[in-house]
Every structure is written in C-alpha cells, then in structure tokens.
Design a protein around this motif. Structure first.
Motif: not given
Ligand code: SAH
Length: 349
Positions: A99-119
């Motif tokens: 959540p941003r301090g002023d409450g105007a923006r509430k973001t969810i950061c989500i995963s697309s893989q279990v672990g990652c294909t890249l390094n």
C-alpha cells in the motif's frame, strides 16, 4: 482421477461455457461462474445462488473451490505484507501487498513461476531451484487470497514477484486478461504491469498480440559487454536486440515503455553508464526509468547511499531527458522488497 477434474478457476468465459455445455447446461452459465469467481469472489458453490441447486451440487462434486493455503504471512512496519502460498508437491510462491502511504495506490506483486528460469546475479529468487510455471488460476488465486486476507482491493497488479513472466507467456497473459475483464476485477490495462528481464522473442510476441498492459524491461546494465555478467538472459538475447525490441514496442504500439534499473554501486552507476542510458533513452524515445536501490548483498555488493541515489537520478534525468522515478522498494525487513523473494522472512544474502 483428481488431476483430470476440470478446474474452473483461470478459465475464460468461453472455456467455461464450453465446459458447461458438456454438462448439458446452457452456455450462459459460463458467464455466471466467471462473474461468481472473479467479480463476486465467491469461495464456495453455495454462494452461487443464481445457479440452480442441482447444478451447484453437480459442480461441487466435480470441482473443489479451494483457497491456496497460506505458508506464512508477515507484516512490515511500512504496511507491506508478504505472503507465501503453498502449492502441490511442497512448492511455494510469494506475493506482496504494497500500500502507498496515502492509500491511493494499493499494489499486489505476484509471481508467475515457482523459482525462476533466469539467473540474475543480484536477485534472491534466482538462488532457488526453478520448479515450474504457475497456472492461470494459481496466479489469480494469489490476488484473491491477498485481497481476502488484507480485507481490501488492489488498484494495481505487477508481475514482479518470482519468475520470468514471458517464460510463462500464455498463463500470464490469460491471468492479466481476466484481471482486466469488466466481468472480473475490471482493472484498467494500465494498472497491470508485465515485467521482463529481456526475453526478446516474448517482447515481439507481446507487440504482435498488441497486449494492452503496461510493460517494463529490467535493463539493469546498459553496457553490452558486461550485461551478461549480472543477467544470464543477455547471453541468449543481447542488449542490441533488446533495445531494438523496445524501439519496436514504442513505434508500433505508440506507448511508453518502462526501464527498471537496479542501482548497484561499482557495477552500473558510473558516468559512463549514465551516458549509455541516455543514448538508449534517445534511441527508444517514449520511455521512462524506474530506479531501484539494490536490496540484496550478494558478492559484497551494497545498497547505494541516499546521496549516491540522488546524484544518479539527477544525472540520469539530464542525460536522458525522460522521467526518472526513484521507486520506493518497501518491505525490506520482511524480505518482501524487489529481488528478495526467496521464501524466507529475511534478507537471504
Ligand atoms: N523476471 C522479471 C520479473 C521480476 S521483476 C524481471 O526481471 O523483470 C523483479 C524486479 O526486481 C526486476 O526489475 C529486478 O531487476 C529487480 N530486482 C531483482 N533483484 C533485486 C535486488 N536485489 N534489489 C533490487 N531490485 C531487484
């Protein structure tokens, strides 16, 4: 035979309608189930009161509407909350509520893989073994579960958790399309961001498909001779081709592209790097930079000081003449900040 059961979550209205037809039901039930799952966010078949009782009974026999079980849940002082969700076979993924301090923006950061294909050498997720791509419903369930637990709705979704979204193109785009759909979350396309470390063929596919979502490239090193040292994706798809793809994005879609840039002192913050970034910005045209201070301490690297960050931002603004945002990267003490998602409550360095 459990695996063969139809999973209604993560399906499009058309796919649901086709499934309902196989049960001898009218196609419009597909829309009702879609709305129930993603607009009304029902958790049990009993809640689907607009479906006839016998159908609900039949569906509950076929399909379990289970939540993703929560592994752990941590709350940071700055309001950031990090979650791990358990998947089959002991696998886990992470999502972060920001959540941003002023409450105007509430973001969810989500995963697309279990672990990652890249390094990427600076990223904690890269230290985990890659254990597979997430299905659309597992991506969407992260959003449903986080919203349910925090008791609020996201205004923005970023595919910046674990994994490389363009290596799970189909499931990620289907999830983003459902998040955008008016009969589901109805989030504006500009409120959904897909981020890539530089999987060039995936970027071209994105442009060909005219995907409407916000798009970001984690650039992180503008020197073509050293980018592979910190991002292995560059060995396969070099910087020239990546910048060409960014240029094509701007030219053909007429939209702004975001470059993300993890600031690592001694690696990518010198005047030479700033000049190279300026060149890239001029070449691509309609772009902006989101700079992120390094959050991990692998190889003895350290986070830039506030003065270093300020200096870098000022110089980059004048060299590139495009917007440069110093991205707040909250949730550090719970291991929920950029590049720290490695299934632990702390910084894994
Ligand atoms: N694989 C995709 C999606 C992950 S996004 C991508 O790379 O874009 C994760 C973001 O966090 C990327 O911009 C990445 O460069 C950044 N990041 C990774 N490790 C980091 C760290 N240790 N400190 C700060 N940012 C980091």
């Amino acid at each position: 035979m459990k695996e063969e059961k139809f999973q209604p979550k993560g399906k499009t209205i058309q796919e649901l309608s086709e499934f309902l037809k196989t049960l001898g039901e009218p196609a419009f039930r597909g829309m009702q189930i879609f709305q129930g799952l993603y607009k009304h966010k029902y958790r049990t078949w009993e809640e689907f009161t607009n479906l006839p009782k016998p159908l609900r009974a039949k569906l509950s026999e076929y399909i379990e509407l289970a939540d993703l079980p929560v592994g752990f849940h941590m709350v940071s002082e700055d309001g950031t909350q990090k979650f791990t969700f358990k998947l089959e076979g002991g696998k886990e993924v992470e999502a972060v509520w920001i959540p941003r301090g002023d409450g105007a923006r509430k973001t969810i950061c989500i995963s697309s893989q279990v672990g990652c294909t890249l390094n990427c050498s600076f990223c904690a997720t890269a230290k985990l073994p890659f254990q597979g791509n997430l299905k659309t419903w597992q991506i969407l369930d992260q959003v449903l579960s986080v919203e349910r637990i925090v008791g609020d709705h996201a205004t923005n979704i970023v595919f910046m958790g674990m994994g490389e979204p363009l290596h799970n193109y189909f499931e990620v785009m289907r999830a983003a399309t459902i998040l955008h759909h008016p009969e589901a979350w109805n989030l504006g396309a500009k409120r959904i961001t897909i981020s890539t470390a530089g999987v060039v063929p995936g970027i071209h596919r994105y442009i060909d498909n005219k995907e409407p979502f916000n798009f970001a490239i984690s650039l992180n090193q503008p020197d073509p001779n050293t980018r592979s040292e910190i991002m292995d994706v560059n060995e396969k798809f070099g910087l020239d081709k990546l910048i060409e793809a960014a240029e094509r994005f701007v030219r053909e879609l007429g939209r702004t592209i975001t470059f993300e840039y993890v600031m690592i002192p001694g690696v990518n913050m010198s005047d030479k790097h700033i000049q190279l970034l300026g060149k890239i910005a001029r070449k691509v045209g309609n772009c902006k930079f989101n700079v992120i201070p390094l959050n991990t301490e692998f190889f003895g690297w350290t986070r830039p000081s506030d003065t270093m960050i300020e200096d870098f931002v000022t110089k980059l603004k004048s060299a590139s003449r495009v917007p440069v945002m110093n991205r707040r990267s909250p949730g550090k003490e719970i291991g929920g900040a950029c590049g720290m998602l490695a299934l632990s409550g702390t910084n894994n360095s």
